[in-house]
Scaffold this active site. Structure first.
Site, PDB file in Angstrom:
ATOM      1  N   GLY A  45      12.952  -5.766   2.770  1.00 18.95           N
ATOM      2  CA  GLY A  45      14.399  -5.668   2.633  1.00 18.95           C
ATOM      3  C   GLY A  45      14.921  -4.519   3.474  1.00 18.95           C
ATOM      4  O   GLY A  45      14.197  -3.544   3.728  1.00 18.95           O
ATOM      5  N   GLN A  50      20.950   1.878   6.379  1.00 14.66           N
ATOM      6  CA  GLN A  50      19.670   2.470   6.795  1.00 14.66           C
ATOM      7  C   GLN A  50      19.533   2.551   8.314  1.00 14.66           C
ATOM      8  O   GLN A  50      18.677   3.277   8.812  1.00 14.66           O
ATOM      9  CB  GLN A  50      18.491   1.665   6.219  1.00 14.66           C
ATOM     10  CG  GLN A  50      18.385   1.777   4.707  1.00 14.66           C
ATOM     11  CD  GLN A  50      17.219   0.969   4.179  1.00 14.66           C
ATOM     12  OE1 GLN A  50      17.367  -0.199   3.851  1.00 14.66           O
ATOM     13  NE2 GLN A  50      16.046   1.579   4.102  1.00 14.66           N
ATOM     14  N   CYS A  92      10.499   2.174   0.244  1.00 15.59           N
ATOM     15  CA  CYS A  92      11.739   2.058   1.016  1.00 15.59           C
ATOM     16  C   CYS A  92      11.425   2.434   2.454  1.00 15.59           C
ATOM     17  O   CYS A  92      10.725   3.421   2.685  1.00 15.59           O
ATOM     18  CB  CYS A  92      12.796   2.999   0.435  1.00 15.59           C
ATOM     19  SG  CYS A  92      14.365   2.954   1.312  1.00 15.59           S
ATOM     20  N   LEU A  93      11.951   1.659   3.405  1.00 14.83           N
ATOM     21  CA  LEU A  93      11.685   1.972   4.813  1.00 14.83           C
ATOM     22  C   LEU A  93      12.303   3.311   5.213  1.00 14.83           C
ATOM     23  O   LEU A  93      11.898   3.896   6.208  1.00 14.83           O
ATOM     24  CB  LEU A  93      12.197   0.847   5.718  1.00 14.83           C
ATOM     25  CG  LEU A  93      11.466  -0.500   5.547  1.00 14.83           C
ATOM     26  CD1 LEU A  93      12.076  -1.549   6.470  1.00 14.83           C
ATOM     27  CD2 LEU A  93       9.976  -0.354   5.820  1.00 14.83           C
ATOM     28  N   HIS A 134      17.634  -3.099  -5.177  1.00 15.01           N
ATOM     29  CA  HIS A 134      17.311  -1.959  -4.314  1.00 15.01           C
ATOM     30  C   HIS A 134      18.252  -1.907  -3.106  1.00 15.01           C
ATOM     31  O   HIS A 134      18.799  -0.846  -2.773  1.00 15.01           O
ATOM     32  CB  HIS A 134      15.840  -2.077  -3.868  1.00 15.01           C
ATOM     33  CG  HIS A 134      15.372  -1.024  -2.926  1.00 15.01           C
ATOM     34  ND1 HIS A 134      14.352  -0.138  -3.229  1.00 15.01           N
ATOM     35  CD2 HIS A 134      15.760  -0.722  -1.660  1.00 15.01           C
ATOM     36  CE1 HIS A 134      14.157   0.669  -2.197  1.00 15.01           C
ATOM     37  NE2 HIS A 134      14.984   0.332  -1.229  1.00 15.01           N
ATOM     38  N   GLU A 135      18.453  -3.069  -2.448  1.00 17.37           N
ATOM     39  CA  GLU A 135      19.267  -3.084  -1.219  1.00 17.37           C
ATOM     40  C   GLU A 135      20.757  -2.923  -1.526  1.00 17.37           C
ATOM     41  O   GLU A 135      21.468  -2.266  -0.760  1.00 17.37           O
ATOM     42  CB  GLU A 135      19.013  -4.357  -0.407  1.00 17.37           C
ATOM     43  CG  GLU A 135      17.563  -4.576   0.040  1.00 17.37           C
ATOM     44  CD  GLU A 135      16.923  -3.387   0.727  1.00 17.37           C
ATOM     45  OE1 GLU A 135      17.638  -2.562   1.342  1.00 17.37           O
ATOM     46  OE2 GLU A 135      15.685  -3.264   0.630  1.00 17.37           O
ATOM     47  N   HIS A 138      21.618   0.626  -1.839  1.00 14.24           N
ATOM     48  CA  HIS A 138      21.843   1.311  -0.560  1.00 14.24           C
ATOM     49  C   HIS A 138      23.316   1.255  -0.159  1.00 14.24           C
ATOM     50  O   HIS A 138      23.844   2.189   0.435  1.00 14.24           O
ATOM     51  CB  HIS A 138      21.001   0.672   0.556  1.00 14.24           C
ATOM     52  CG  HIS A 138      19.591   1.182   0.652  1.00 14.24           C
ATOM     53  ND1 HIS A 138      19.290   2.507   0.936  1.00 14.24           N
ATOM     54  CD2 HIS A 138      18.400   0.550   0.532  1.00 14.24           C
ATOM     55  CE1 HIS A 138      17.964   2.653   0.978  1.00 14.24           C
ATOM     56  NE2 HIS A 138      17.399   1.484   0.728  1.00 14.24           N
TER      57      HIS A 138
HETATM   58 NI    NI Z   1      15.368   1.064   0.690  1.00  8.27          NI
END
Ligand code: NI
Length: 176
Positions: A45, A50, A92-93, A134-135, A138
């Site tokens: 995701g 991000q 998380c990236l 989660h996304e 963000h």
């Molecule tokens: Ni994330």
């Protein structure tokens, strides 16, 4: 195009993203870039903030762990309902190399616009339900470490600051 992923802590990751007024070619280009960037980083995701774009756009592909899942891009996602509870070890990236248990709803119903601007509703469970929560977090300026203890969060903050310093050093002095 693969874009650079911001590493937490970063002021942009704390900002609230804005709704997309019209799903046009620039939004479709952003969606393509988000998918490309997510796959290049082996993620499931990614949210537009991000990569430094404060727009309500996320992409998801949990098929590596949910074979029935398919890639999905969501513009202006709105969670309509949350059911049940699940604890999932999240990463998380923007927080590479870290994973912590986070409590989430087990099933989520989300409404969004697809890449053609059409309204869609998806009922997701398991990892996809976690990823949607989660996304969409963000887009509100929230990351998964905001859901864990402050002690754990501060340890991760230290490691991320070290990682960022190392990356900055590598950029200044590329290996000969
Ligand atoms: Ni994330």
């Amino acid at each position: 195009m693969v874009r650079e992923i911001l590493i937490w802590p970063d002021p942009v990751l704390k900002k609230k993203a804005s709704p997309v007024a019209k799903v046009d070619d620039s939004i479709r280009g952003l969606i393509d870039d988000l998918f490309e960037t997510m796959y290049a980083a082996d993620g499931v995701g990614l949210a537009a903030p991000q990569v430094g774009v404060l727009k309500n756009v996320i992409v998801l592909d949990t098929s590596p762990r949910q074979p029935e899942a398919r890639p999905v891009a969501m513009v202006n996602p709105v969670i309509l309902s949350l059911e049940g509870a699940i604890t999932y070890s999240e990463g998380c990236l923007s927080i590479p190399g870290e994973a912590e248990d986070v409590d989430r709803a087990a099933i989520v119903t989300v409404e969004y616009l697809d890449a053609d601007g059409q309204s869609q509703t998806l009922r997701a469970e398991g990892l996809l339900a976690v990823a949607v929560q989660h996304e969409t977090d963000h887009l509100k300026g929230t990351v998964f470490v905001d859901h864990i203890s402050s002690l754990k969060r501060e340890l991760i903050r230290k490691r991320m600051k070290r990682l960022k310093a190392e990356r900055a050093e590598q950029r200044e002095a590329p290996p000969a």
